[in-house]
Design a protein around this motif. Structure first.
Motif, PDB file in Angstrom:
ATOM      1  N   ALA A   1       2.731   6.573 -12.533  1.00  0.00           N
ATOM      2  CA  ALA A   1       3.533   6.784 -11.133  1.00  0.00           C
ATOM      3  C   ALA A   1       2.162   6.825  -9.932  1.00  0.00           C
ATOM      4  CB  ALA A   1       4.159   8.010 -11.236  1.00  0.00           C
ATOM      5  N   LYS A   2       1.361   6.872 -10.464  1.00  0.00           N
ATOM      6  CA  LYS A   2      -0.040   6.454  -9.584  1.00  0.00           C
ATOM      7  C   LYS A   2      -0.451   5.145  -9.626  1.00  0.00           C
ATOM      8  CE  LYS A   2      -3.851   9.657  -9.308  1.00  0.00           C
ATOM      9  NZ  LYS A   2      -5.000  10.122  -9.683  1.00  0.00           N
ATOM     10  N   ALA A   3      -0.057   4.692  -9.985  1.00  0.00           N
ATOM     11  CA  ALA A   3      -0.231   3.081 -10.088  1.00  0.00           C
ATOM     12  C   ALA A   3       1.109   2.687  -9.457  1.00  0.00           C
ATOM     13  CB  ALA A   3      -0.202   2.773 -11.470  1.00  0.00           C
ATOM     14  N   LEU A   4       1.605   2.980  -9.818  1.00  0.00           N
ATOM     15  CA  LEU A   4       3.485   2.664  -8.749  1.00  0.00           C
ATOM     16  C   LEU A   4       3.233   2.698  -7.520  1.00  0.00           C
ATOM     17  CD1 LEU A   4       5.888   3.687 -11.219  1.00  0.00           C
ATOM     18  CD2 LEU A   4       5.067   1.675 -10.990  1.00  0.00           C
ATOM     19  N   LYS A   5       2.223   3.843  -7.506  1.00  0.00           N
ATOM     20  CA  LYS A   5       1.721   4.412  -5.513  1.00  0.00           C
ATOM     21  C   LYS A   5       1.126   3.895  -5.179  1.00  0.00           C
ATOM     22  CE  LYS A   5      -0.220   7.389  -4.710  1.00  0.00           C
ATOM     23  NZ  LYS A   5      -1.114   7.249  -3.161  1.00  0.00           N
ATOM     24  N   GLN A   6       0.271   3.364  -5.228  1.00  0.00           N
ATOM     25  CA  GLN A   6      -0.932   2.083  -5.078  1.00  0.00           C
ATOM     26  C   GLN A   6      -0.127   0.631  -5.050  1.00  0.00           C
ATOM     27  OE1 GLN A   6      -3.664   2.644  -4.858  1.00  0.00           O
ATOM     28  NE2 GLN A   6      -4.367   0.936  -3.956  1.00  0.00           N
ATOM     29  N   MET A   7       0.636   0.219  -5.451  1.00  0.00           N
ATOM     30  CA  MET A   7       1.356  -1.010  -5.777  1.00  0.00           C
ATOM     31  C   MET A   7       2.536  -0.996  -4.182  1.00  0.00           C
ATOM     32  SD  MET A   7       2.823  -1.836  -9.629  1.00  0.00           S
ATOM     33  CE  MET A   7       3.994  -3.227  -9.304  1.00  0.00           C
ATOM     34  N   SER A   8       2.898  -0.154  -4.470  1.00  0.00           N
ATOM     35  CA  SER A   8       4.161  -0.195  -3.287  1.00  0.00           C
ATOM     36  C   SER A   8       2.868   0.433  -1.930  1.00  0.00           C
ATOM     37  CB  SER A   8       4.409   1.770  -2.722  1.00  0.00           C
ATOM     38  OG  SER A   8       5.345   1.951  -3.898  1.00  0.00           O
ATOM     39  N   GLU A   9       1.646   0.875  -2.025  1.00  0.00           N
ATOM     40  CA  GLU A   9       0.558   0.333  -0.362  1.00  0.00           C
ATOM     41  C   GLU A   9       0.496  -0.405  -0.232  1.00  0.00           C
ATOM     42  OE1 GLU A   9      -2.261   3.390  -1.582  1.00  0.00           O
ATOM     43  OE2 GLU A   9      -1.277   5.602  -1.021  1.00  0.00           O
ATOM     44  N   GLU A  10       0.060  -1.765  -1.306  1.00  0.00           N
ATOM     45  CA  GLU A  10      -0.479  -3.014  -1.518  1.00  0.00           C
ATOM     46  C   GLU A  10       0.658  -3.630  -0.896  1.00  0.00           C
ATOM     47  OE1 GLU A  10      -3.487  -3.304  -1.157  1.00  0.00           O
ATOM     48  OE2 GLU A  10      -3.888  -1.547  -2.215  1.00  0.00           O
ATOM     49  N   ASP A  11       1.882  -3.472  -1.828  1.00  0.00           N
ATOM     50  CA  ASP A  11       3.011  -4.408  -0.869  1.00  0.00           C
ATOM     51  C   ASP A  11       3.029  -4.272   0.592  1.00  0.00           C
ATOM     52  OD1 ASP A  11       5.365  -5.736  -1.502  1.00  0.00           O
ATOM     53  OD2 ASP A  11       6.343  -3.442  -0.239  1.00  0.00           O
ATOM     54  N   ARG A  12       3.075  -2.697   0.887  1.00  0.00           N
ATOM     55  CA  ARG A  12       2.746  -2.809   2.895  1.00  0.00           C
ATOM     56  C   ARG A  12       1.802  -3.248   3.007  1.00  0.00           C
ATOM     57  NH1 ARG A  12       2.980   2.912   6.201  1.00  0.00           N
ATOM     58  NH2 ARG A  12       0.844   2.939   5.189  1.00  0.00           N
ATOM     59  N   ARG A  13       1.019  -2.939   2.915  1.00  0.00           N
ATOM     60  CA  ARG A  13      -0.313  -3.779   3.206  1.00  0.00           C
ATOM     61  C   ARG A  13      -0.495  -5.656   3.605  1.00  0.00           C
ATOM     62  NH1 ARG A  13      -5.908  -1.819   4.755  1.00  0.00           N
ATOM     63  NH2 ARG A  13      -4.957  -0.062   3.518  1.00  0.00           N
ATOM     64  N   GLY A  14       0.525  -5.965   2.716  1.00  0.00           N
ATOM     65  CA  GLY A  14       0.969  -7.107   2.149  1.00  0.00           C
ATOM     66  C   GLY A  14       1.264  -7.976   3.028  1.00  0.00           C
ATOM     67  N   ILE A  15       3.346  -6.915   3.127  1.00  0.00           N
ATOM     68  CA  ILE A  15       3.560  -7.642   4.348  1.00  0.00           C
ATOM     69  C   ILE A  15       3.008  -7.776   5.839  1.00  0.00           C
ATOM     70  CG2 ILE A  15       5.893  -6.959   5.016  1.00  0.00           C
ATOM     71  CD1 ILE A  15       6.629  -5.958   2.581  1.00  0.00           C
ATOM     72  N   LEU A  16       2.173  -6.220   5.681  1.00  0.00           N
ATOM     73  CA  LEU A  16       1.719  -6.362   7.497  1.00  0.00           C
ATOM     74  C   LEU A  16       0.774  -7.390   8.006  1.00  0.00           C
ATOM     75  CD1 LEU A  16       1.416  -4.852  10.192  1.00  0.00           C
ATOM     76  CD2 LEU A  16      -0.571  -3.466   8.587  1.00  0.00           C
ATOM     77  N   ILE A  17       0.135  -8.030   6.563  1.00  0.00           N
ATOM     78  CA  ILE A  17      -1.047  -9.047   7.051  1.00  0.00           C
ATOM     79  C   ILE A  17      -0.271 -10.220   6.994  1.00  0.00           C
ATOM     80  CG2 ILE A  17      -2.604 -10.398   6.046  1.00  0.00           C
ATOM     81  CD1 ILE A  17      -4.040  -8.231   4.578  1.00  0.00           C
ATOM     82  N   ALA A  18       1.311 -10.540   6.345  1.00  0.00           N
ATOM     83  CA  ALA A  18       2.012 -12.052   6.083  1.00  0.00           C
ATOM     84  C   ALA A  18       2.428 -11.805   7.799  1.00  0.00           C
ATOM     85  CB  ALA A  18       2.663 -11.775   5.441  1.00  0.00           C
ATOM     86  N   GLN A  19       2.606 -10.670   8.040  1.00  0.00           N
ATOM     87  CA  GLN A  19       3.941 -10.297   9.450  1.00  0.00           C
ATOM     88  C   GLN A  19       3.082 -10.648  10.443  1.00  0.00           C
ATOM     89  OE1 GLN A  19       7.386 -10.155   9.409  1.00  0.00           O
ATOM     90  NE2 GLN A  19       6.878 -10.560   7.389  1.00  0.00           N
TER      91      GLN A  19
END
Length: 524
Positions: A179-197
């Motif tokens: 679950a901690k790793a999945l939370k890390q995935m969500s954090e990186e997903d948000r950061r990746g979306i921010l960079i893309a936007q």
């Protein structure tokens, strides 16, 4: 004595077993990393004015363009972009999932209270007396079943119930690790979306300024075409040329004018695209973006960080690594399902036939004891689940390696595209200068009757085409730099940026524009 021995054994053995965890431990994958960035050919590198350098990247990389409008749009996109907001909600959901998974590590405690009005049947007592009478006739004859009155009675109770799974094989800990790793995935997903936007905002902004520059060029060529038409009319009225020159000049003028509506339409579309990226309705940014401004120039030196930092800057690499970590932990969960599950349940409370007696210590009642469940036959379910998790782990490891290699490919392509477009720009600058001279000479010779009108039209068309190509190249260079920073993972911060952190801190930097270098600094 036997009970004491068993209890002490449990106290000693259980903490020892709790420290164990079946399944593989996660270890970071070793991936290929070059020692230095790839460089273009020597001729290409010597021909460009904007050079990449291994230096620390400013997290607000768009400030390198020294465009206050662009910097303001980027700051607003951090909090206003709807895709980023949706990613934030997904992150909140993943954090909630982590809390749910983490709760299994601790005992669950629940309070309960109840009241019952009970009435036992007379028939049950009659049968009991009959049995007594059969065994002890003298005693049984002393009681007449018909004389028995069984009164109703109240029962009050309140208690605390607790249950805790003894994590002997690390199943709960592996679930929490996943679950901690999945939370890390969500954090990186948000950061990746921010960079893309953020990259999308910059690219749309560059394109908008390029379209505005093209519109200005078309309008300037419209004036040239009008001057040529006036010249053709003068020569036709003087009997020096035929009507063919006049009609050809008119056609060229109208063809030039025909490009204006198309460019104006595209300008509106890109203004609306920027508005959508900022969560605004159509035309909301027209006031601040409709006024033409130059294409943001690129700096003479472009910091691109160090190769060893790429895995830390790229959110997709970090996300793939977190996915591999989660898949590895899930293998441990699947292995732990083969082992017995031990749960300790306890209950402490009070029971009384009267509410007023419920709080007395003599009304206490308690129970405590372990329970054990052991899978004996599951029809191949556990084995299939373990095979599934191992396959998912191997797939995640391969996906991680592919993500790293793809990241390096994107960086290498972006580096070469950025430098190659600069070389193309130099050639286009020379082309525009030659075509400008060609138009001047063709017009002068046409006035003197030394050139046919077709040569004037061809010179004008070549000039318009080369000017548009040059504007497109200037735009593409800035866009290529945006794509380079996107490939590098943007800037890097240890915490997720917010609007207060995205402050424009532009250092004094040499900025290269259309082959000329000038020094620009942000005004305080």
């Amino acid at each position: 004595m036997k009970y004491t021995f068993s209890f002490l054994s449990m106290v000693i053995v259980i903490p020892t077993l709790v420290g164990c965890a079946v399944g593989p431990d996660y270890h970071k994958e070793d991936v290929w990393t070059p020692s230095k960035w790839s460089k273009p050919t020597q001729n290409l590198q010597a021909s460009v004015n904007s050079q990449v350098v291994m230096d620390k990247i400013n997290p607000q990389w768009w400030d390198y363009f020294h465009d206050p409008v662009l910097s303001d749009l980027e700051r607003r996109a951090v909090t206003a972009n709807l895709d980023v907001q949706m990613a934030t909600q997904r992150l909140i959901a993943s954090r909630a999932q982590l809390m749910i998974a983490g709760s299994a590590r601790f005992p669950s405690v629940n309070g309960s209270a109840g009241y019952q009005r009970n009435q036992y049947s007379k028939k049950g007592f009659s049968r009991a007396i009959d049995k007594i009478r059969n065994r002890e006739p003298a005693l049984g004859n002393m009681v007449n079943p018909s004389d028995i009155d069984v009164p109703a009675f109240n029962q009050w109770d309140d208690a605390l119930d607790t249950s805790w799974e003894v994590d002997l094989w690390g199943r709960v800990r592996r679930q929490y690790e996943s679950a901690k790793a999945l939370k890390q995935m969500s954090e990186e997903d948000r950061r990746g979306i921010l960079i893309a936007q953020q990259a999308e905002v910059a690219q749309n902004y560059m394109t908008l300024r390029g379209l505005q520059a093209q519109l200005q060029i078309v309008k300037e060529n419209e004036k040239i075409a009008q001057d040529i038409l006036d010249l053709a009319n003068q020569r036709f009225n003087g009997g020096l040329v035929t009507e063919l020159d006049v009609r050809s000049a008119e056609a060229q003028l109208e063809q030039t004018r025909a490009d204006i509506p198309n460019l104006e339409q595209q300008i509106i579309e890109y203004i609306n695209a920027l508005g959508l990226l900022l969560g605004e309705p159509p035309r909301a940014l027209s006031t601040e973006l409709s006024t033409p401004k130059p294409i943001p120039p690129v700096p003479s030196q472009v910091p691109i960080g160090f190769p060893s930092e790429l895995a830390q800057r790229r959110p997709d690499i970090r996300q793939a690594e977190a996915k591999l970590h989660s898949a590895t932990a899930e293998v441990g969960v699947a292995e732990a399902d083969f082992y017995p599950k031990v749960t300790i349940d306890a209950r402490l409370g009070f029971q009384s036939l009267s509410l007023r007696d419920l709080g007395f210590w003599s009304s206490r009642a308690w129970s405590v004891g372990p329970s054990l469940s052991l899978p004996i036959f599951e029809g191949g379910k556990l084995k299939g689940q373990l095979t599934l998790k191992k396959a998912e782990q191997k797939e995640a490891a391969l996906a991680y390696r592919k993500t790293v290699l793809q990241a390096w490919q994107e960086v290498d392509n972006a580096l070469n595209a950025y430098q190659a477009e600069q070389l193309r720009q130099v050639r286009l600058q020379d082309t525009v200068k030659s075509n400008q001279r060609s138009v001047y000479l063709a017009q002068a010779q046409y006035r003197q009757g030394l050139q046919t009108f077709i040569n004037v039209l061809n010179a004008e068309r070549r000039l318009l085409s080369s000017q548009q190509d040059l504007v497109n190249s200037n735009t593409q260079i800035s866009i290529n730099l945006v794509q380079l920073y996107k490939a590098l993972g943007g800037g890097w911060e240890s915490t997720y940026p917010d609007s207060s952190q995205i402050a424009s801190t532009q250092p004094q930097t040499e900025v290269q524009t259309q082959g000329q270098t000038q020094t620009m600094s942000k005004k305080n």
